[in-house]
Design an enzyme around this catalytic site. Structure first.
Site, mmCIF file in Angstrom:
data_model
loop_
_atom_site.group_PDB
_atom_site.id
_atom_site.type_symbol
_atom_site.label_atom_id
_atom_site.label_comp_id
_atom_site.label_asym_id
_atom_site.label_seq_id
_atom_site.Cartn_x
_atom_site.Cartn_y
_atom_site.Cartn_z
ATOM 1 N N VAL A 14 -27.649 -54.099 42.067
ATOM 2 C CA VAL A 14 -29.064 -53.894 42.551
ATOM 3 C C VAL A 14 -30.121 -53.957 41.646
ATOM 4 O O VAL A 14 -31.015 -54.820 41.682
ATOM 5 C CB VAL A 14 -29.154 -52.468 43.666
ATOM 6 C CG1 VAL A 14 -30.424 -52.309 43.796
ATOM 7 C CG2 VAL A 14 -28.262 -52.648 44.868
ATOM 8 N N PHE A 154 -30.950 -54.080 50.867
ATOM 9 C CA PHE A 154 -30.157 -54.628 52.114
ATOM 10 C C PHE A 154 -29.291 -55.955 51.576
ATOM 11 O O PHE A 154 -28.864 -56.509 52.072
ATOM 12 C CB PHE A 154 -30.820 -55.012 53.126
ATOM 13 C CG PHE A 154 -31.390 -53.852 53.932
ATOM 14 C CD1 PHE A 154 -30.775 -52.886 54.721
ATOM 15 C CD2 PHE A 154 -32.848 -53.609 53.711
ATOM 16 C CE1 PHE A 154 -31.385 -51.702 55.310
ATOM 17 C CE2 PHE A 154 -33.315 -52.526 54.175
ATOM 18 C CZ PHE A 154 -32.771 -51.596 54.998
ATOM 19 N N LYS A 206 -31.270 -47.590 56.557
ATOM 20 C CA LYS A 206 -30.304 -47.883 55.624
ATOM 21 C C LYS A 206 -28.825 -47.483 56.160
ATOM 22 O O LYS A 206 -28.202 -48.316 56.260
ATOM 23 C CB LYS A 206 -30.435 -47.467 54.066
ATOM 24 C CG LYS A 206 -29.394 -47.868 53.056
ATOM 25 C CD LYS A 206 -29.171 -49.297 52.994
ATOM 26 C CE LYS A 206 -27.984 -49.877 52.293
ATOM 27 N NZ LYS A 206 -27.850 -51.136 52.275
ATOM 28 N N ASN A 210 -26.098 -50.183 58.020
ATOM 29 C CA ASN A 210 -24.634 -50.338 57.374
ATOM 30 C C ASN A 210 -23.509 -49.711 58.420
ATOM 31 O O ASN A 210 -22.520 -50.266 58.793
ATOM 32 C CB ASN A 210 -24.433 -49.610 56.036
ATOM 33 C CG ASN A 210 -24.932 -50.571 54.981
ATOM 34 O OD1 ASN A 210 -25.177 -51.804 55.242
ATOM 35 N ND2 ASN A 210 -24.691 -50.065 53.702
ATOM 36 N N ALA A 254 -12.608 -61.094 62.935
ATOM 37 C CA ALA A 254 -11.409 -60.137 62.679
ATOM 38 C C ALA A 254 -10.890 -60.407 61.601
ATOM 39 O O ALA A 254 -10.537 -61.441 61.061
ATOM 40 C CB ALA A 254 -10.662 -60.465 64.023
ATOM 41 N N GLY A 259 -14.486 -53.674 53.221
ATOM 42 C CA GLY A 259 -14.462 -53.011 51.850
ATOM 43 C C GLY A 259 -15.646 -52.845 51.128
ATOM 44 O O GLY A 259 -16.676 -53.129 51.740
ATOM 45 N N CYS A 262 -20.482 -50.607 49.780
ATOM 46 C CA CYS A 262 -21.442 -50.028 50.383
ATOM 47 C C CYS A 262 -20.991 -49.505 51.725
ATOM 48 O O CYS A 262 -20.818 -48.350 52.069
ATOM 49 C CB CYS A 262 -22.504 -51.242 50.799
ATOM 50 S SG CYS A 262 -23.740 -51.390 49.086
HETATM 51 N N1 LIG Z 1 -24.024 -53.406 45.555
HETATM 52 C C1 LIG Z 1 -24.772 -53.653 46.682
HETATM 53 O O1 LIG Z 1 -24.366 -54.719 47.074
HETATM 54 C C2 LIG Z 1 -25.634 -52.755 47.128
HETATM 55 C C3 LIG Z 1 -26.412 -52.973 48.278
HETATM 56 C C4 LIG Z 1 -27.312 -52.063 48.735
HETATM 57 C C5 LIG Z 1 -27.521 -50.749 48.128
HETATM 58 N N2 LIG Z 1 -26.653 -50.512 47.110
HETATM 59 C C6 LIG Z 1 -27.041 -49.165 46.542
HETATM 60 O O2 LIG Z 1 -27.775 -49.278 45.500
HETATM 61 C C7 LIG Z 1 -27.377 -48.412 44.318
HETATM 62 C C8 LIG Z 1 -26.696 -49.097 43.191
HETATM 63 O O3 LIG Z 1 -25.777 -49.920 43.457
HETATM 64 P P1 LIG Z 1 -24.872 -50.830 42.539
HETATM 65 O O4 LIG Z 1 -24.047 -51.604 43.172
HETATM 66 O O5 LIG Z 1 -26.129 -51.606 41.879
HETATM 67 O O6 LIG Z 1 -24.318 -50.032 41.458
HETATM 68 P P2 LIG Z 1 -23.860 -50.208 39.850
HETATM 69 O O7 LIG Z 1 -22.589 -49.170 39.856
HETATM 70 O O8 LIG Z 1 -23.432 -51.865 40.132
HETATM 71 O O9 LIG Z 1 -24.859 -49.819 39.181
HETATM 72 C C9 LIG Z 1 -25.218 -48.570 38.903
HETATM 73 C C10 LIG Z 1 -25.743 -48.699 37.333
HETATM 74 O O10 LIG Z 1 -26.324 -47.538 37.131
HETATM 75 C C11 LIG Z 1 -26.000 -46.982 35.783
HETATM 76 N N3 LIG Z 1 -26.345 -45.595 35.498
HETATM 77 C C12 LIG Z 1 -25.809 -44.549 36.044
HETATM 78 N N4 LIG Z 1 -26.190 -43.694 35.663
HETATM 79 C C13 LIG Z 1 -27.426 -43.643 35.138
HETATM 80 C C14 LIG Z 1 -28.414 -43.070 34.458
HETATM 81 N N5 LIG Z 1 -28.319 -41.556 34.392
HETATM 82 N N6 LIG Z 1 -29.364 -43.476 33.575
HETATM 83 C C15 LIG Z 1 -29.460 -45.005 33.610
HETATM 84 N N7 LIG Z 1 -28.498 -45.810 34.162
HETATM 85 C C16 LIG Z 1 -27.389 -44.912 34.919
HETATM 86 C C17 LIG Z 1 -24.618 -47.613 35.586
HETATM 87 O O11 LIG Z 1 -24.145 -47.509 34.305
HETATM 88 C C18 LIG Z 1 -24.648 -48.798 36.271
HETATM 89 O O12 LIG Z 1 -24.948 -49.939 35.268
HETATM 90 C C19 LIG Z 1 -26.189 -47.479 45.234
HETATM 91 O O13 LIG Z 1 -26.782 -46.357 45.902
HETATM 92 C C20 LIG Z 1 -25.624 -48.390 46.202
HETATM 93 O O14 LIG Z 1 -25.141 -47.654 47.392
HETATM 94 C C21 LIG Z 1 -25.823 -51.338 46.723
#
Ligand SMILES: NC(=O)c1ccc[n+]([C@@H]2O[C@H](COP(=O)([O-])OP(=O)(O)OC[C@H]3O[C@@H](n4cnc5c(N)ncnc54)[C@H](O)[C@@H]3O)[C@@H](O)[C@H]2O)c1
Length: 439
Positions: A14, A154, A206, A210, A254, A259, A262
């Protein structure tokens, strides 16, 4: 457009997409992450994640000087712009709750160390009530005023850049109108309906979105099981149901269930939040249960057909939770492989992208589909990568060993073609489907 000085904290799926797209819109962006190896990779132009188009946009925006990467090791204050996005992970804790450790740590630190006012934008998925709690615990005590905006994300992995520019909606939750204006201005180029609301409602949108999509998946999976019992064709049923414009055709495929990073954690978190507040969310509980059961279908089917699985050679095709991503978080593949190995099968798995995943002990990863399926008694298709859908299944059938079963966990293959090739084809809710194809 006015250029904003933006910081994005967390350079994962994200955060990186947010940073790259905002820099592409002309803003001045610094992406900060505690993972030094990730920052080093990004600074040298490589992407730690697979996302179509990201490498090109990374190169373009880095070369323009509008996108930089940093770790907070030399202090946060110089890294903070006028708008600070938080996009750190909120993984599932053992209880099922969202683990907010990283979010709290980041918000507390930036609020305490900033040397100027800014707007904080929460992109991480956090449970309803979190924003209000962060404001009263950390932001209200900051030496400089900080506006708070909940801006849930999203995007779909594999289409994240496309989704940034053409999303259905941008949701902004805040009680601070000038903070809302500042964040809405960043989405000027984005083709979307903007919905302004309060913080808790934005957070709830959100989770509700989901949970609804996950419900649609578990619902059609239940219908698929009814199709198997009734000899109906799930493919036709899904089309027929999806033609109703009130329902729509999406998320009616189906298979062995959802998985990813999210749906599983967000649905579990919604269940947890509801229970904590004294409400038992029965529908969400059923969605989780049905999804867990779907994952057991391939192994149950193979056990029924092969009898004892010990000594059987099984090929698993696909490790990611869906095609066009390298994300294996909560992928059904891992559970399926673990069950196969536990029952004594020897498993060779292949995925076109997920080369980093650690497989359950006893299973091996191989470098191509043919190595996995040559000599295999059965193939389980877990991810519908186009490479697998377009495989020469006649050649594959010839390379397999008896009884040549293919369990199509995504209902993605041509049942008739596979059976004509000499394979015993199994899927989810398609039992009556291929046999009655010409009727
Ligand atoms: N991946 C998706 O498709 C998606 C879609 C919508 C929402 N989200 C939400 O967005 C958020 C991030 O998801 P993601 O998939 O990008 O996660 P991710 O694990 O790919 O990335 C998170 C990043 O945050 C960094 N991080 C952790 N602690 C930190 C800190 N204290 N300071 C700086 N950086 C730090 C990690 O090193 C990592 O690179 C989550 O809450 C997730 O639920 C994800």
């Amino acid at each position: 457009m006015e250029t904003a000085r933006i910081t994005v904290i967390g350079a994962g799926y994200v955060g990186l997409v947010t940073g790259v797209c905002l820099a592409n819109s002309g803003h001045d962006v610094t992406c900060v992450d505690v993972d030094a190896a990730k920052i080093e990779m990004l600074s040298s132009g490589s992407s730690p994640i697979y996302e179509p188009g990201i490498v090109e946009l990374l190169a373009k925006t880095s070369a323009s000087g509008r996108l930089r990467f940093a770790t907070p090791q030399d202090g946060w204050a110089p890294l903070l712009g006028d708008i600070v996005f938080v996009a750190v992970g909120t993984p599932m804790a053992e209880s099922g709750a969202a683990d907010l450790t990283a979010v709290r740590e980041v918000v507390q630190t930036v609020a305490a160390t900033t040397d100027h006012p800014f707007t904080l934008v929460m992109k991480s998925t956090v449970p309803p009530g979190t924003g209000r709690d962060l404001v009263s615990r950390f932001l209200d005590d900051s030496p400089h005023p900080i506006g708070y905006v909940s801006n849930p994300e999203f995007l779909r992995e594999g289409r994240a850049l496309e989704d940034w520019y053409h999303t259905d909606r941008v949701v902004l939750g805040s009680d601070d109108p000038s903070a809302l204006d500042a964040v809405e201005a960043l989405y000027e180029e984005v083709d979307a309906t903007v919905l302004r609301t309060d913080i808790a409602s934005a957070e709830t949108i959100k989770y509700a979105s989901n949970a609804f999509l996950a419900t649609k998946i578990s619902f059609i999976n239940e219908i698929a099981n009814v199709c198997d019992a009734a000899g109906a064709r799930i493919d036709d049923v899904s089309v027929g149901v999806g033609l109703d414009s009130r329902i729509g055709p999406q998320f009616l495929n189906a298979g062995i269930g959802y998985g990813g990073s999210c749906f599983p954690k967000d649905v579990r978190a919604l269940d947890f939040i509801s229970s904590e507040s004294g409400y038992s969310f029965e529908l969400v509980k059923a969605v989780i249960e049905v999804n867990a059961r779907q994952r057991t279908l391939p192994v149950d089917a193979l056990r029924r057909t092969l009898g004892d699985l010990s000594g059987a050679r099984i090929a698993v095709l696909g490790l990611t939770f869906k095609p066009d991503t390298d994300d294996v978080r909560e992928s059904p593949a891992i559970d399926i492989i673990a069950s196969l190995v536990a029952e004594g099968a020897s498993v060779l798995a292949y995925d076109p992208l997920a080369s980093h995943v650690i497989l359950p002990e006893g299973a091996s990863r191989v470098d191509d589909a043919w190595t996995a399926l040559t000599g295999a008694n059965a193939v389980v298709l877990v991810t519908e990568w186009s490479e697998f859908v377009g495989l020469d299944w006649t050649r594959a059938a010839a390379a397999m060993a008896a009884p040549k079963i293919v369990f199509d966990g995504r209902n993605a293959l041509d049942a008739n073609a596979l059976e004509a090739a000499g394979v015993r084809y199994m899927a989810v809710g398609r039992d009556g489907c291929h046999r009655r194809h010409d009727h």
